[in-house]
Scaffold this active site. Structure first.
Site, PDB file in Angstrom:
ATOM      1  N   ASN A   9       0.877  -1.171   0.000  1.00  3.75           N
ATOM      2  CA  ASN A   9       0.000   0.000   0.000  1.00  3.75           C
ATOM      3  C   ASN A   9       0.908   1.212   0.000  1.00  3.75           C
ATOM      4  OD1 ASN A   9      -1.772   2.065   0.412  1.00  3.75           O
ATOM      5  ND2 ASN A   9      -2.415   1.431   2.470  1.00  3.75           N
ATOM      6  N   TRP A  10       1.023   1.813  -1.179  1.00  3.08           N
ATOM      7  CA  TRP A  10       1.969   2.927  -1.325  1.00  3.08           C
ATOM      8  C   TRP A  10       1.442   4.201  -0.668  1.00  3.08           C
ATOM      9  CZ3 TRP A  10       4.200   2.905  -7.025  1.00  3.08           C
ATOM     10  CH2 TRP A  10       4.849   1.687  -7.255  1.00  3.08           C
ATOM     11  N   LYS A  11       0.159   4.229  -0.318  1.00 12.62           N
ATOM     12  CA  LYS A  11      -0.452   5.440   0.258  1.00 12.62           C
ATOM     13  C   LYS A  11      -0.195   6.623  -0.689  1.00 12.62           C
ATOM     14  CE  LYS A  11      -0.017   3.182   4.669  1.00 12.62           C
ATOM     15  NZ  LYS A  11       0.078   3.282   6.114  1.00 12.62           N
ATOM     16  N   HIS A  94      -9.346   1.316   4.733  1.00  6.33           N
ATOM     17  CA  HIS A  94      -8.075   1.516   5.439  1.00  6.33           C
ATOM     18  C   HIS A  94      -8.279   2.481   6.609  1.00  6.33           C
ATOM     19  CE1 HIS A  94      -3.973   2.643   6.334  1.00  6.33           C
ATOM     20  NE2 HIS A  94      -3.622   1.516   5.745  1.00  6.33           N
ATOM     21  N   GLU A  96      -6.621   4.865   7.620  1.00  4.09           N
ATOM     22  CA  GLU A  96      -6.387   6.275   7.294  1.00  4.09           C
ATOM     23  C   GLU A  96      -7.606   6.879   6.607  1.00  4.09           C
ATOM     24  OE1 GLU A  96      -2.647   5.590   5.302  1.00  4.09           O
ATOM     25  OE2 GLU A  96      -1.785   5.042   7.239  1.00  4.09           O
ATOM     26  N   GLU A 166      -5.198  -4.857  10.345  1.00  6.77           N
ATOM     27  CA  GLU A 166      -4.194  -3.816  10.573  1.00  6.77           C
ATOM     28  C   GLU A 166      -4.487  -3.081  11.879  1.00  6.77           C
ATOM     29  OE1 GLU A 166      -2.180  -2.657   6.620  1.00  6.77           O
ATOM     30  OE2 GLU A 166      -3.808  -1.268   6.984  1.00  6.77           O
ATOM     31  N   GLY A 172       2.684   2.418  10.610  1.00  5.55           N
ATOM     32  CA  GLY A 172       3.630   3.519  10.445  1.00  5.55           C
ATOM     33  C   GLY A 172       4.331   3.921  11.729  1.00  5.55           C
ATOM     34  N   SER A 212       3.605  -2.042  10.128  1.00  2.21           N
ATOM     35  CA  SER A 212       5.054  -2.113  10.333  1.00  2.21           C
ATOM     36  C   SER A 212       5.646  -3.476   9.992  1.00  2.21           C
ATOM     37  CB  SER A 212       5.422  -1.691  11.767  1.00  2.21           C
ATOM     38  OG  SER A 212       5.009  -0.357  12.006  1.00  2.21           O
ATOM     39  N   GLY A 233       2.997  -1.073   4.110  1.00  2.00           N
ATOM     40  CA  GLY A 233       3.085   0.349   3.791  1.00  2.00           C
ATOM     41  C   GLY A 233       4.521   0.735   3.478  1.00  2.00           C
ATOM     42  N   GLY A 234       5.187   1.310   4.452  1.00  2.00           N
ATOM     43  CA  GLY A 234       6.526   1.867   4.254  1.00  2.00           C
ATOM     44  C   GLY A 234       7.501   0.949   3.530  1.00  2.00           C
TER      45      GLY A 234
HETATM   46  P1  13P Z   1       3.206   0.452   7.508  1.00  2.00           P
HETATM   47  O1  13P Z   1       3.706  -0.862   6.921  1.00  2.00           O
HETATM   48  O2  13P Z   1       3.940   1.636   6.991  1.00  2.00           O
HETATM   49  O3  13P Z   1       3.102   0.380   8.989  1.00  2.00           O
HETATM   50  O4  13P Z   1       1.706   0.618   6.960  1.00  2.00           O
HETATM   51  C1  13P Z   1       0.825  -0.436   7.064  1.00  2.00           C
HETATM   52  C2  13P Z   1      -0.396  -0.098   6.324  1.00  2.00           C
HETATM   53  O5  13P Z   1      -1.149   0.771   6.710  1.00  2.00           O
HETATM   54  C3  13P Z   1      -0.664  -0.836   5.086  1.00  2.00           C
HETATM   55  O6  13P Z   1      -1.949  -0.578   4.626  1.00  2.00           O
END
Ligand code: 13P
Length: 250
Positions: A9-11, A94, A96, A166, A172, A212, A233-234
């Site tokens: 998930n590149w956000k 998600h 967010e 999640e 994050g 994470s 994510g990251g």
């Molecule tokens: P991180 O891997 O950056 O913690 O993000 C997880 C996430 O929200 C994937 O959708």
């Protein structure tokens, strides 16, 4: 249990040109993957991503879709728009989107309906806030999120649904759920699916962990009995790290 799926998930990261470059870097590194591999990119990167994944087995996800086909919804993107482009997946619910953009269990359910009606595979995100974990209501929270999102979804349609657990406190933050915590909640979600549908459906559904997850901790998380993949994510923004996670999903 379910088929292993590793999704990035590149956000809100990467321009179209950067998306092409990152996918071109990822492609050779995941050529021998035994799991499904997906990259979830910003809307404007979708054409570049769809072009870049050609010749690979990497799938492309959008990060949201609206529930209406079209209409006066400034700034929104509909499921038929994604379908016509050739997008295969959409991330829905998600945390967010729930926290910053007003998504609720009910709007997630409506988006789910639109996505499935348009042949998209949904990555449905559920997870508790830290306060909820501390109050001991994690199981209830994820059960209720899962049940509402799947309201009206038939058993046959579950083949196009992936659930991502999640925990919001792990996103994050560098604070990963322990493998035991991840597995416990993924198993609880699987039990919810068994209750809504049946044991076969519960066994077949892919349940990912996200929060994470990185090259260092992926193998342990993915080795858990009820964890069938990851939503990353990251670490999905670094080709080598993402490939290590993909290749840990055996
Ligand atoms: P991180 O891997 O950056 O913690 O993000 C997880 C996430 O929200 C994937 O959708």
């Amino acid at each position: 249990m379910g088929k292993y799926v590793i999704a990035g998930n590149w956000k809100m990261n990467k321009t179209p040109a950067e998306a092409t470059a990152l996918i071109n870097e990822i492609k050779p590194l995941v050529a021998d993957a035994t799991c499904d591999v997906v990259v979830g990119v910003p809307f404007v990167d979708l054409p570049a991503a769809l072009e870049a994944v050609k010749g690979s087995k990497i799938g492309v996800a959008a990060q949201n879709c609206h529930w209406e086909k079209s209409g006066a919804y400034t700034g929104e993107i509909s499921a038929p728009m994604l379908k016509e482009m050739g997008v295969g997946y959409v991330i829905l619910g998600h945390s967010e989107r729930r926290t910053y953009f007003g998504d609720t269990d009910v709007t997630v359910q409506k988006r789910m309906r639109a996505a499935l009606d348009n042949g998209l595979t949904v990555i449905l995100c559920v997870g508790e806030y830290l306060e909820q974990r501390e109050q001991g209501v994690t199981a209830e929270v994820v059960a209720s999120q899962t049940k509402i999102a799947l309201g009206g979804v038939a058993k046959e349609e579950l083949a196009n649904v992936i659930i991502a657990y999640e925990p919001v406190w792990a996103i994050g933050t560098g604070r990963t759920a322990t493998a035991e915590q991840a597995n416990e909640v993924c198993a609880q979600i699987r039990a919810v699916i068994a209750g809504l549908y049946d044991a076969d459906a519960a066994k077949a559904v892919t349940i990912q962990y996200g929060g994470s997850m990185n090259a260092g901790n992926a193998a342990e998380l993915l080795a858990q009995s009820d964890v069938d993949g990851g939503l990353i994510g990251g670490a999905s923004l670094k080709a080598v790290d993402f490939a290590v996670i993909v290749n840990a999903a055996k």
